[in-house]
Design a protein around this motif. Structure first.
Motif, PDB file in Angstrom:
ATOM      1  N   VAL A 197      -3.287  -4.040 -11.604  1.00 48.09           N
ATOM      2  CA  VAL A 197      -2.132  -3.578 -10.831  1.00 48.09           C
ATOM      3  C   VAL A 197      -1.989  -2.049 -10.958  1.00 48.09           C
ATOM      4  O   VAL A 197      -1.749  -1.348  -9.959  1.00 48.09           O
ATOM      5  N   ALA A 198      -2.209  -1.550 -12.172  1.00 51.78           N
ATOM      6  CA  ALA A 198      -2.076  -0.096 -12.380  1.00 51.78           C
ATOM      7  C   ALA A 198      -3.140   0.643 -11.566  1.00 51.78           C
ATOM      8  O   ALA A 198      -2.868   1.686 -10.949  1.00 51.78           O
ATOM      9  N   LEU A 199      -4.345   0.084 -11.538  1.00 54.05           N
ATOM     10  CA  LEU A 199      -5.447   0.700 -10.785  1.00 54.05           C
ATOM     11  C   LEU A 199      -5.117   0.747  -9.292  1.00 54.05           C
ATOM     12  O   LEU A 199      -5.287   1.774  -8.627  1.00 54.05           O
ATOM     13  N   GLY A 200      -4.616  -0.373  -8.773  1.00 48.82           N
ATOM     14  CA  GLY A 200      -4.255  -0.430  -7.353  1.00 48.82           C
ATOM     15  C   GLY A 200      -3.109   0.506  -7.041  1.00 48.82           C
ATOM     16  O   GLY A 200      -3.124   1.215  -6.020  1.00 48.82           O
ATOM     17  N   SER A 201      -2.114   0.545  -7.928  1.00 51.22           N
ATOM     18  CA  SER A 201      -0.936   1.395  -7.688  1.00 51.22           C
ATOM     19  C   SER A 201      -1.333   2.863  -7.676  1.00 51.22           C
ATOM     20  O   SER A 201      -0.805   3.658  -6.880  1.00 51.22           O
ATOM     21  N   LYS A 202      -2.266   3.214  -8.537  1.00 50.16           N
ATOM     22  CA  LYS A 202      -2.690   4.619  -8.635  1.00 50.16           C
ATOM     23  C   LYS A 202      -3.245   5.138  -7.297  1.00 50.16           C
ATOM     24  O   LYS A 202      -3.047   6.294  -6.946  1.00 50.16           O
ATOM     25  N   HIS A 203      -3.915   4.252  -6.555  1.00 50.42           N
ATOM     26  CA  HIS A 203      -4.555   4.707  -5.319  1.00 50.42           C
ATOM     27  C   HIS A 203      -3.803   4.280  -4.054  1.00 50.42           C
ATOM     28  O   HIS A 203      -4.321   4.439  -2.951  1.00 50.42           O
ATOM     29  N   SER A 204      -2.604   3.707  -4.215  1.00 54.62           N
ATOM     30  CA  SER A 204      -1.849   3.232  -3.043  1.00 54.62           C
ATOM     31  C   SER A 204      -0.718   4.189  -2.714  1.00 54.62           C
ATOM     32  O   SER A 204      -0.217   4.885  -3.597  1.00 54.62           O
ATOM     33  N   PRO A 205      -0.263   4.188  -1.458  1.00 51.68           N
ATOM     34  CA  PRO A 205       0.963   4.937  -1.143  1.00 51.68           C
ATOM     35  C   PRO A 205       2.101   4.369  -2.001  1.00 51.68           C
ATOM     36  O   PRO A 205       2.156   3.144  -2.204  1.00 51.68           O
ATOM     37  N   GLU A 206       2.987   5.221  -2.454  1.00 52.81           N
ATOM     38  CA  GLU A 206       4.004   4.784  -3.418  1.00 52.81           C
ATOM     39  C   GLU A 206       4.842   3.615  -2.888  1.00 52.81           C
ATOM     40  O   GLU A 206       5.179   2.687  -3.608  1.00 52.81           O
ATOM     41  N   LEU A 207       5.185   3.669  -1.577  1.00 58.26           N
ATOM     42  CA  LEU A 207       6.083   2.642  -1.047  1.00 58.26           C
ATOM     43  C   LEU A 207       5.354   1.487  -0.359  1.00 58.26           C
ATOM     44  O   LEU A 207       5.967   0.697   0.341  1.00 58.26           O
ATOM     45  N   ALA A 208       4.050   1.393  -0.572  1.00 57.45           N
ATOM     46  CA  ALA A 208       3.315   0.223  -0.045  1.00 57.45           C
ATOM     47  C   ALA A 208       3.857  -1.010  -0.751  1.00 57.45           C
ATOM     48  O   ALA A 208       4.294  -0.943  -1.905  1.00 57.45           O
ATOM     49  N   CYS A 209       3.824  -2.148  -0.048  1.00 60.34           N
ATOM     50  CA  CYS A 209       4.363  -3.336  -0.717  1.00 60.34           C
ATOM     51  C   CYS A 209       3.440  -3.764  -1.861  1.00 60.34           C
ATOM     52  O   CYS A 209       2.247  -3.461  -1.863  1.00 60.34           O
ATOM     53  N   PHE A 210       4.039  -4.456  -2.817  1.00 65.21           N
ATOM     54  CA  PHE A 210       3.351  -4.735  -4.072  1.00 65.21           C
ATOM     55  C   PHE A 210       2.013  -5.478  -3.893  1.00 65.21           C
ATOM     56  O   PHE A 210       1.013  -5.119  -4.539  1.00 65.21           O
ATOM     57  N   PRO A 211       1.920  -6.507  -3.023  1.00 72.26           N
ATOM     58  CA  PRO A 211       0.619  -7.169  -2.869  1.00 72.26           C
ATOM     59  C   PRO A 211      -0.488  -6.218  -2.405  1.00 72.26           C
ATOM     60  O   PRO A 211      -1.649  -6.416  -2.737  1.00 72.26           O
ATOM     61  N   PHE A 212      -0.118  -5.203  -1.627  1.00 69.81           N
ATOM     62  CA  PHE A 212      -1.115  -4.216  -1.200  1.00 69.81           C
ATOM     63  C   PHE A 212      -1.754  -3.576  -2.442  1.00 69.81           C
ATOM     64  O   PHE A 212      -2.968  -3.453  -2.548  1.00 69.81           O
ATOM     65  N   LYS A 213      -0.901  -3.197  -3.390  1.00 75.42           N
ATOM     66  CA  LYS A 213      -1.404  -2.509  -4.589  1.00 75.42           C
ATOM     67  C   LYS A 213      -2.248  -3.449  -5.444  1.00 75.42           C
ATOM     68  O   LYS A 213      -3.320  -3.081  -5.919  1.00 75.42           O
ATOM     69  N   ALA A 214      -1.750  -4.683  -5.606  1.00 76.43           N
ATOM     70  CA  ALA A 214      -2.482  -5.635  -6.460  1.00 76.43           C
ATOM     71  C   ALA A 214      -3.841  -5.982  -5.844  1.00 76.43           C
ATOM     72  O   ALA A 214      -4.860  -6.030  -6.553  1.00 76.43           O
ATOM     73  N   THR A 215      -3.875  -6.195  -4.512  1.00 77.36           N
ATOM     74  CA  THR A 215      -5.158  -6.559  -3.903  1.00 77.36           C
ATOM     75  C   THR A 215      -6.113  -5.361  -3.914  1.00 77.36           C
ATOM     76  O   THR A 215      -7.315  -5.522  -4.126  1.00 77.36           O
ATOM     77  N   LEU A 216      -5.561  -4.159  -3.742  1.00 79.10           N
ATOM     78  CA  LEU A 216      -6.439  -2.982  -3.795  1.00 79.10           C
ATOM     79  C   LEU A 216      -7.068  -2.850  -5.189  1.00 79.10           C
ATOM     80  O   LEU A 216      -8.260  -2.557  -5.328  1.00 79.10           O
TER      81      LEU A 216
END
Ligand code: SF4
Length: 354
Positions: free
Chosen positions: A37-56
């Motif tokens: 999750v941290a890895l996905g969040s690091k490369h995602s837009p801040e306000l992207a929805c949470f599944p976007f970050k987890a799947t990334l």
């Protein structure tokens, strides 16, 4: 081709079987952890929805492990899911990964069969169809045993029995590699689940967990919410089962279609959106749960999910009008299991008092 896809509960195992039947090498993504999750969040837009970050995050882990093809779900719905794969593709390419992205639109059964055919590298239509049906039957069997475990956990005589039996049943089904073995394996898995010793006259509250599909299905992201509620003595049902949803899309689930119509009707006075909006489904499901006699509803929503935030804003009205307590649970990369557990404990105490 070394294909991989983000985790989504038992769908992961069904997808693995499907792709293997198509003759593709499959890399099952490592379990989703805080690091993912941290890895996905690091490369995602801040306000992207949470599944976007987890799947990334999962995609990055898979590409690092050698996957060269990523399959990602998409939909025609009026929320951000349709933008996931193009945005993730751009981010991953900018990070330097060379891979093929395959979006699978689960709202269009013919469309996704065509994708599988393309993906099957020249497989004939009968072969694609057979692989798809095998994956679907496996998914339905996985979901059947999961649903049994959600019902038995609150009444099991020995704490942990349902989870143990569920894991065994899951392994029985996961080992099946050909359609011919599946029927017997399914019966064996269900028998294993029926062996769980339960105290059948134990009175327990019944709760329906509703909300965003990905959060409902992927237990590592919802902190094993279903199991936690079960261990607290609550019988759990879930509003979203992907196998049923696919059966409905291919018009093989009459009861499911009837239920979906009912949900749509109940939601209409509150949210006049087409039924593709997950928020209106959540409101409809909460009302239906009240009418079906459930004692409570847990609304699971990823942080910044607009449809579910809309549903949350209407939840107190539904509680008032239908006398059903609704617990909204928003999850993001900063959530922790301890905080959620405390809230669930307080909520189950309230249900037991009622
Ligand atoms: S339902 Fe919500 S969380 Fe899921 S993709 Fe749509 S906006 Fe994002």
């Amino acid at each position: 081709m070394r294909v991989s896809f983000p985790h989504m509960g038992v769908l992961t195992l069904a997808m693995k079987s499907l792709f293997e039947r198509l003759g593709q090498e499959c890399l099952v993504a490592p379990p989703v952890t805080q690091k993912t999750v941290a890895l996905g969040s690091k490369h995602s837009p801040e306000l992207a929805c949470f599944p976007f970050k987890a799947t990334l995050g999962t995609m990055i882990e898979c590409l690092e492990l050698g996957a060269d093809t990523i399959v990602m779900a998409t939909s025609n719905g009026n929320c951000r899911l349709g933008f996931y794969w193009p945005a993730q593709q751009v981010i991953l390419r900018n990070l330097g990964y060379d891979f093929l992205m395959l979006p699978i639109n689960y709202d269009s059964p013919l469309g996704f069969l065509a994708e599988f055919k393309r993906f099957g590298g020249g497989s004939s239509w009968p072969r694609v169809l057979a692989a798809f049906l095998f994956g679907l039957r496996k998914l339905l069997a996985f979901e059947e045993i999961e649903a049994i475990s959600m019902r038995t956990r609150a009444r099991e005589r020995t704490r942990g029995d349902s989870t143990k039996a569920y894991r065994t049943a899951l392994r029985i089904l996961d080992k099946v590699t050909s359609p011919g073995e599946l029927g017997a394996a399914r019966r064996k898995a269900v028998r294993r689940m029926r062996e769980i010793e339960v105290v059948s006259d134990r009175k327990v509250p019944r709760v329906k967990v509703i909300g965003e599909a990905f959060m409902l299905m992927e237990s590592s992201l919802n902190f094993q919410l279903q199991n936690t509620l079960g261990e607290m003595g609550v019988e759990v049902e879930r509003s979203y089962w992907l196998g049923q949803r696919i059966m409905r899309a291919i018009r093989l689930d009459r009861a499911g279609r009837k239920h979906a119509k009912w949900v749509e009707r109940e939601a209409y006075p509150y949210m006049r959106y087409p039924d593709l909006c997950t928020g209106s489904q959540s409101i409809g499901e909460a009302i239906v749960a009240a009418k079906e006699g459930y004692d409570g509803v847990v609304l699971l929503m990823p942080f910044t999910c607009a449809p579910e935030v809309l549903a949350q804003s209407l939840a107190s009205r539904v509680t008032r009008e239908y006398d059903i307590p609704i617990l909204p649970v928003a999850i993001d990369e900063h959530s922790d299991s301890g905080g959620l557990r405390t809230r669930l404990e307080a909520y189950t105490d309230l249900l037991k008092l009622r």
